[in-house]
Design an enzyme around this catalytic site. Structure first.
Site, short mmCIF file in Angstrom:
data_model
loop_
_atom_site.label_atom_id
_atom_site.label_comp_id
_atom_site.label_asym_id
_atom_site.label_seq_id
_atom_site.Cartn_x
_atom_site.Cartn_y
_atom_site.Cartn_z
N HIS A 34 -9.15 3.46 3.03
CA HIS A 34 -7.87 3.64 3.46
C HIS A 34 -7.29 3.20 1.89
O HIS A 34 -7.48 2.04 1.54
CB HIS A 34 -7.31 2.99 4.39
CG HIS A 34 -5.86 3.39 4.90
ND1 HIS A 34 -5.71 4.26 5.92
CD2 HIS A 34 -4.67 3.29 4.35
CE1 HIS A 34 -4.40 4.46 5.96
NE2 HIS A 34 -3.68 4.05 4.89
N GLY B 163 -16.36 -3.40 -3.85
CA GLY B 163 -16.14 -4.75 -2.96
C GLY B 163 -15.40 -4.31 -2.16
O GLY B 163 -14.71 -5.12 -1.31
N HIS C 170 -5.21 8.36 5.80
CA HIS C 170 -6.25 7.71 5.16
C HIS C 170 -7.25 8.40 4.62
O HIS C 170 -8.21 7.76 3.74
CB HIS C 170 -7.22 7.58 7.04
CG HIS C 170 -8.49 6.62 6.76
ND1 HIS C 170 -8.40 5.50 6.80
CD2 HIS C 170 -9.64 7.28 6.92
CE1 HIS C 170 -9.78 4.91 6.92
NE2 HIS C 170 -10.25 6.20 6.83
N CYS D 113 -4.71 1.96 9.04
CA CYS D 113 -3.84 3.25 9.50
C CYS D 113 -2.88 2.97 10.45
O CYS D 113 -2.76 1.89 11.15
CB CYS D 113 -4.82 4.28 10.51
SG CYS D 113 -5.80 5.28 9.41
#
Ligand SMILES: O=P(O)(O)O[C@H]1O[C@H](CO)[C@@H](O)[C@H](O)[C@H]1O
Ligand SMILES: O=P(O)(O)O[C@H]1O[C@H](CO)[C@@H](O)[C@H](O)[C@H]1O
Lengths: 348, 348
Positions: free
Chosen positions: B166, B161, B115, B55
């Protein structure tokens, strides 16, 4: 200037069995992990589970009832991916649209009537019973006109897609030779034609000499982390004597195979004190009746766990699109496995 | 006697890009699933997360602080698998022990400061911003002496994975050409040398004609489930015009790439009404300065979900040891995706 050092610096290694490279990034093992964590496999299971379709005496999904077996029990997969009555045919529109009908036989092998066990917790003589079933099935399936390859394998653990914890393995046998064994056929043949020796015979001899990638050994077999391993704790069991398939093993060698299978999987369980998930399977010569002097029997183990009982390696993104990548080196992985006890942590 | 039918009978299909076969078992889709279930991705995320290291304005693990960015933001991966200062070297003990030092540059691309977003929920003009970053990075990295291949990819979803939700992708660029693009180089070159046309140009033309594997289309791109797909809802985005890399796209084509990327991923999310996990990435010509007229830009999507938001396909056992296997056919998968709405389920 710093010298290149295989234990510290990013590098590629070559897999002579598949003729492909892999990427090693040893410094990356220090990376913190904030992603998905798996459930640790620590549940205790009962020796008999009335809801398990592999337990003795229980009914399976297709409606069949399992016999009251002790030891091993084999049956045809109720949801076989390959069938015997597939009509011949295919599609052949130039090189871009090619399909071929495929036939085969899929079986399930229960390793024990005891629902609570896994291979590392079984007695060597009971694992020997599994090896004997492999031999019997390999012979029976392999001798059929329809079947030119017999793939024996085991998926262990729910994170490896295993839908039932009852100790069991599978056999998918097919009319054509699958992709991976076919790659190994080509590379082993090229090596044999050039040297008159099997690729894995020379490889085992070199590893017994170097010792740094060995995990376990007995009179007839070696368990090691191959130089070109991709999965963090990937291993291979290789016969010291070059044999094309399990039917060529002597009585002693069959027991030794059971023994090394146990040795390796005990170390696996001890690594993170958890039931260690993996896919494993035998690679052997095709069963089309021809002689394959270049083929050298071995067993691959592909276990996903990386750092703990709950953090696995993901083969995604770069691995799927570019090159398989590993963090810890094969040598580090072998050292850790080698130094672990031979006695299962539950019984220490 | 029954006639062979590709929608019902087990068969192999050939992948002309990798030169490998896959196994299709259509009848197996009926198999009940009793194995591992995944967590469905339905969580709502805030537009800003103070604990997210991607972020804007936040500190990353290495101690670097992200700028107060809007739109995209690119930085060098704090845990790069490839480094620029790796000394030359390797190991060369016969054919069985071969290693080569490998260098490269790894980057992370944040797709948006928001996000809460993912590609299917972004506006086409904002995805176009991502495409522009790809172009800039491809040019900058690819023009370096050290870099001969630029792999742009995205891991989406924790089951693939991805360690941070985000919206972001990665670039791993390297001094050698990775395994998968190298396979595609060989097959595309052979096809081009024989026909004077690109393999994927002919393939796209045939699929536009047949229509049964199409998922989405715009003026410049096609999204389809390839005939040889392995993952249940695997897809490819292919440019209609043969270009070697994204730098050869016109301004309109760049926007069309952003548009089809959104179209496909919206359908993915709509399939099980969940944030659909995948690994995706571009395949392009090497950046060693040579001309590659045979190379045809495309993007692969490898999504693991099979039956629902929580049941994925496991590529294990037989897939790892023998041949990749799928249950539903490519045609069935394409039909399901094609028939889904173009509007994201959250906004319907
Ligand atoms: O770089 P990340 O997102 O931390 O890591 C993820 O992507 C990498 C590249 O595909 C993989 O090698 C890792 O296994 C995966 O967890
Ligand atoms: O046959 P099972 O155990 O139901 O299924 C498991 O093993 C098969 C063979 O490796 C895989 O194709 C499946 O994806 C996996 O879930």
């Amino acid at each position: 200037m710093t010298q290149f050092n295989i234990e510290d610096h990013p590098h590629r290694r070559f897999n002579p069995l598949t003729n492909e490279w892999i990427l090693v990034s040893p410094h990356r093992a220090k990376r913190p992990w904030q992603g998905q964590v798996e459930k640790a496999s620590v549940e205790e299971r009962p020796a008999y589970d009335p809801n398990c379709y592999l337990c003795a005496g229980n009914e399976r999904i297709g409606g069949h009832k399992n016999p009251d077996y002790k030891g091993t029990f084999v049956f045809t997969n109720d949801f076989s991916a390959l069938l015997t009555d597939t009509p011949d045919g295919g599609m052949d529109e130039g090189s871009l649209f090619q399909a071929k009908s495929e036939s085969g036989i899929c079986k399930v092998i229960c390793f024990s009537e005891n629902h609570a066990l896994t291979v590392p917790e079984m007695a060597v003589e009971d694992i020997r019973g599994v090896v004997d079933v492999w031999c019997r099935e390999f012979e029976e399936l392999g001798s059929q006109e329809l079947i030119n390859y017999v793939q024996i394998f085991e998926n262990k653990g729910s994170i490896m897609g295993c839908s039932n914890p009852h100790p069991h393995g599978q056999i998918w046998s097919s009319s054509s030779v699958p992709v991976e064994p076919e790659k190994e056929s080509v590379t082993q043949k090229a090596y044999f034609d050039k040297t008159g020796r099997t690729l894995l015979g020379d490889y085992v001899a070199a590893e017994l000499d170097k010792k740094e990638r060995l995990v376990a050994e007995n009179e007839h077999f070696v368990a090691l982390v191959p130089y070109w391993a991709v999965w963090p704790f990937e291993a291979m069991i290789i016969s010291k004597r070059a044999v094309q398939n399990i039917l060529q093993l002597t009585d002693d060698e069959r027991t030794a195979l059971a023994d090394i299978y146990k040795q390796l999987t005990v170390k696996y369980d001890n690594l993170f004190e958890t039931s260690f998930a993996y896919s494993a399977g035998l690679h052997q010569a095709p069963t089309d009746g021809k002689d394959y002097p270049e083929w050298h029997l071995h067993m691959h183990f592909y276990p996903p766990l990386l750092r703990s009982a709950t953090v696995k390696k993901f083969m995604v993104g770069y691995e799927m699109l570019a090159t398989p990548q590993r963090d810890i080196t094969a040598e580090q992985a072998a050292r850790r496995l080698r130094e672990l006890s031979d006695i299962h942590y539950k019984h220490q």
